[in-house]
Design an enzyme around this catalytic site. Structure first.
Site, PDB file in Angstrom:
ATOM      1  CB  ALA A   1       2.660   2.006   6.199  1.00  0.00           C
ATOM      2  CG  ASP A   2      -1.415   6.306   2.523  1.00  0.00           C
ATOM      3  OD1 ASP A   2      -2.069   6.757   3.478  1.00  0.00           O
ATOM      4  OD2 ASP A   2      -1.833   6.297   1.350  1.00  0.00           O
ATOM      5  CB  ILE A   3      -3.547   1.274   1.270  1.00  0.00           C
ATOM      6  CG1 ILE A   3      -3.190   0.251   2.355  1.00  0.00           C
ATOM      7  CG2 ILE A   3      -4.208   0.576   0.088  1.00  0.00           C
ATOM      8  CD1 ILE A   3      -4.390  -0.433   2.975  1.00  0.00           C
TER       9      ILE A   3
END
Length: 283
Positions: free
Chosen positions: A237-239
């Protein structure tokens, strides 16, 4: 003065550059040093770590009060006992090989204290990095303590009694203030024992921490990586990771969750290093 020699490669400049992003950290890039605030057996101490060697033959001088416990903690923080040769060899035959070659010797360095790390992860949620560091700096300089030029986060006992309105004055959101104070209260009340997490599996820690209000999988994954040094985390989920993979594979869009899950198996059991080097590739 203590002298530590370790096996290379180990690029301390990369370590300092990462820590220099946080204005709380006392870094001297020219001297190649950092002041490390430590709490060992309840005692606050500051040790200055200065690099005296090279990437290929790393060595460090430690100045300040040292003991076996303090040196052991520094070895854990800076991952001095983790041979990077094995990890680089693992990635030599993967798509990440060029990135590992470019950033050779970059270790997975921990935050100075797991408690600090958990609070910082909460503060950083859904904020751009620059303001996240600014907000953390305001928080620590307002409610924490300073010793020998280094800053300590507010003790759980102090933070547990801080009012939400006091954090709102620093530009915390009401929810974020509630989450940070809630973590401190959980520690004070004995519901969260951070030291005992070291002996638990990643899944067990995930299950325990997500029960706390305001802590989700992204926060726990970052805590596992930078608070406890777990080697096999890949927070999809880390951009930042999404953008790094978009760049790596020349994509016209960010990769899907399914695509990111598909990349991970070839990087295990060192997915945390894949994450770290991907972040480095776009910094």
């Amino acid at each position: 003065m203590e002298r530590i020699d370790i096996k290379g490669p180990y690029n301390f400049e990369q370590v300092l550059n990462r820590h220099a992003l946080d204005p709380l950290n006392q870094i001297d890039l020219q001297e190649r040093s950092v002041k490390v605030p430590l709490i060992v057996n309840g005692d606050k101490q500051v040790v200055k770590v200065t690099a005296t060697g090279t990437t290929e033959e790393p060595s460090f001088d430690l100045s300040g009060k040292t003991s076996e416990a303090i040196i052991a903690r520094l070895r854990e923080i800076f991952q001095w006992d983790q041979p990077l040769d094995d990890i680089h060899a693992h990635f030599r035959h993967t798509d990440l090989a060029p990135i590992f070659k470019e950033h050779v010797g970059t270790p997975l360095v921990l935050d100075f204290d797991p408690y600090n790390c958990l609070l910082k992860c909460i503060v950083h949620q859904q904020l751009n990095l620059k303001f996240a560091h600014t907000l953390t700096q305001r928080f620590v300089t307002t409610f924490g303590t300073e010793k020998d030029g280094a800053y300590f986060y507010p003790d759980p006992e102090k933070l547990a009694n801080v009012k939400i309105e006091e954090l709102r004055e620093l530009q915390f959101s009401g929810r974020k203030a509630e989450y940070a104070i809630g973590v401190a209260r959980a520690i004070v009340e004995g519901k969260l024992e951070l030291q005992k997490l070291h002996d638990k599996s990643d899944d067990e820690i995930m299950e325990e921490l997500v029960k706390l209000k305001g802590i989700g999988p992204w926060t726990v994954q970052n805590f596992l990586m930078f608070g406890l040094g777990r080697p096999n985390l890949f927070p999809i989920a880390d951009i930042g990771l999404q953008n790094a993979l978009k760049k790596l594979y020349n994509m016209d869009r960010k990769p899907s969750k399914e695509e990111m899950e598909g990349y991970k198996p070839s990087w295990e059991p060192y997915a945390s290093y894949a994450s770290l080097y991907l972040w480095r590739s776009i910094e």
